[in-house]
Design an enzyme around this catalytic site. Structure first.
Site, short mmCIF file in Angstrom:
data_model
loop_
_atom_site.label_atom_id
_atom_site.label_comp_id
_atom_site.label_asym_id
_atom_site.label_seq_id
_atom_site.Cartn_x
_atom_site.Cartn_y
_atom_site.Cartn_z
CD GLU A 18 -10.41 -1.52 -10.62
OE1 GLU A 18 -11.41 -1.05 -10.08
OE2 GLU A 18 -9.65 -0.87 -11.37
CB THR A 21 -0.92 0.05 1.23
OG1 THR A 21 -1.82 1.16 1.12
CG2 THR A 21 -0.12 0.23 2.52
CG ASP A 42 -9.41 -4.82 1.26
OD1 ASP A 42 -9.00 -3.78 0.71
OD2 ASP A 42 -10.59 -5.20 1.17
CE LYS A 81 -5.82 0.17 4.21
NZ LYS A 81 -6.08 -0.84 3.18
#
Lengths: 204, 204
Positions: free
Chosen positions: A40, A10, A69, A15
Site C-alpha cells: 500500500e 517492484t 517511488d 520499472k
C-alpha cells in the site's frame, strides 16, 4: 565495498526493464522478486513510499533491496498526480477515469482532460530511490523538468512518457531511444546519484 | 571516503549534546547551525521528517547535513506520541497538557496521565537519521524497546527519558550515564548503523 546484485522492490514491468538497464551499466544485476507484495503506498511522500516498499521486500527476502517511488508533478494541477501517479485514474481529484485499455492509458486521458484549457503546462518527473540493507542504506533522487503535451506521442517507455516532453528535447519521453531516455530521465539521474555515493561515498 | 564534519539539522540542545558525543567517537565534528530553520514536521513518518529537516538545512548551507527524527511509540496509546513526541502536550489526542515548567515535563505528565490505568506498558524509542549530501545520501534507524514507568526517575538525558526504562535495565533512561545511554539508546544504535554503512558501505 561491492554491490553485485540488488532485489528490486517492484514487479512493475516498465520499472523493472529500466532498472535492469540502468543498473546493468554499473555491473549490478537487478533481481525481480518472485511475488508481488502489493505494498500500500499509504504515505504522503515519494521517499517514504520507496522506504516502505524497500522495507517490506527486505523483511521478506533479507537481501539488499532497491525501491523506486516516482511520479509526475504538475504545478497547474496542484502537484497532482504526484504520489498518486500510478493510480491517478481512480483518484477522486478531478473525477475518476474509466480503464478501457490500460491503467497508463486511463491516467494519461485524465491528465489531458484536466489540462485541456490549461496554459501553464510545466511538469516535473520525480524519482526517489531507497536502497535498504536492513537498518541502514542509501537514498537518492532525480528530477526531469518538461511540459505536458496536448496529445500522446511515441510508444517507448511507460506511464506518462507519451505526454511528457523533457526540457531541451523536441520529442516526447516515449519517442526517445532507451539510451536517450536514461540520460534525461528522473530515474536515470536518481540511479546515477545513487551509484555515485555507493561507489565513492559521495564525500570525497 | 572521509567524513570529517557534518552540520546537524537541529538546534535542540539535548539532541546536539548526544550527537556531538556519538559522532565524536568516530572522529566526526558535529557543527550546530547558526539559525533555527524551524521546520514544520508536517509528514506522517520519522524518515520523511528527518529528510525534510536535512533537506532544508542542506538548501540553506550546502554542506553534508545530518538530521534525526525520533520519538516514543507506545502501542497502548495507538502508537502515540510517535512523530508528535516533541509536541505531544499540545496535540489533541488525549487532551492538551499545560506547559508549567518545560515542554518535556508537560509531555511526560500527559503520557503518565494517559497511561495511569494501563497495564500494557511496552514502548519503543525509534530514531531515523538522514545524511543529506545533496541529491543522495544515507539513512539509518535505531530502536530501543522498554516500558513506561509510573513516575519520572533520574535527571540525565532529555525528552521522555525519565519515564522510559530500557529492556534489560533496572534504571530509567535518565538514570543512565551518558556512556550507558549511548550503548542502549535508539539514537546510539542509529548512529552506529549509519557509521557502519559510511565506513564500509554496509555491502561487504
Amino acid at each position: 565495498m561491492k554491490l553485485k546484485k540488488v532485489l528490486l522492490a517492484t514487479t512493475n514491468a516498465g520499472k523493472v526493464k529500466e532498472m535492469k538497464r540502468l543498473l546493468g551499466f554499473y555491473g549490478i544485476d537487478a533481481e525481480v522478486p518472485d511475488e508481488d507484495l502489493r505494498i500500500e503506498e499509504g504515505s504522503s511522500s515519494f521517499l517514504e513510499n520507496a522506504y516502505l516498499k524497500a522495507q517490506a521486500y527486505w523483511e521478506r527476502y533479507r537481501k539488499p533491496t532497491l525501491a523506486d517511488d516516482s511520479g509526475l508533478v504538475v504545478p497547474a494541477l496542484g502537484g497532482y498526480p504526484g504520489i498518486f501517479s500510478s493510480r491517478f485514474y481512480s483518484h477522486e481529484y478531478g473525477g475518476k477515469e474509466e480503464v478501457i485499455a490500460t491503467k497508463d492509458d486511463a491516467n494519461i486521458r485524465k491528465v489531458l482532460r484536466l489540462m485541456k484549457e490549461v496554459k501553464d503546462r510545466r511538469a516535473t518527473f520525480v524519482a526517489f530511490l531507497v536502497l535498504n540493507l536492513g537498518y541502514s542504506g542509501y537514498w537518492s533522487k532525480g528530477e526531469c523538468n518538461g511540459v505536458i503535451l496536448t496529445e500522446p506521442k511515441g510508444s517507448g517507455g511507460f506511464g506518462y512518457d507519451p505526454i511528457f516532453q523533457p526540457e531541451g528535447s523536441e520529442k516526447s519521453m516515449a519517442e526517445l531511444t532507451p539510451e536517450e531516455k536514461d540520460l534525461l530521465s528522473h530515474r536515470g539521474k536518481a540511479v546515477r546519484n545513487l551509484m555515485s555515493i555507493i561507489k565513492n561515498g559521495g564525500l570525497t
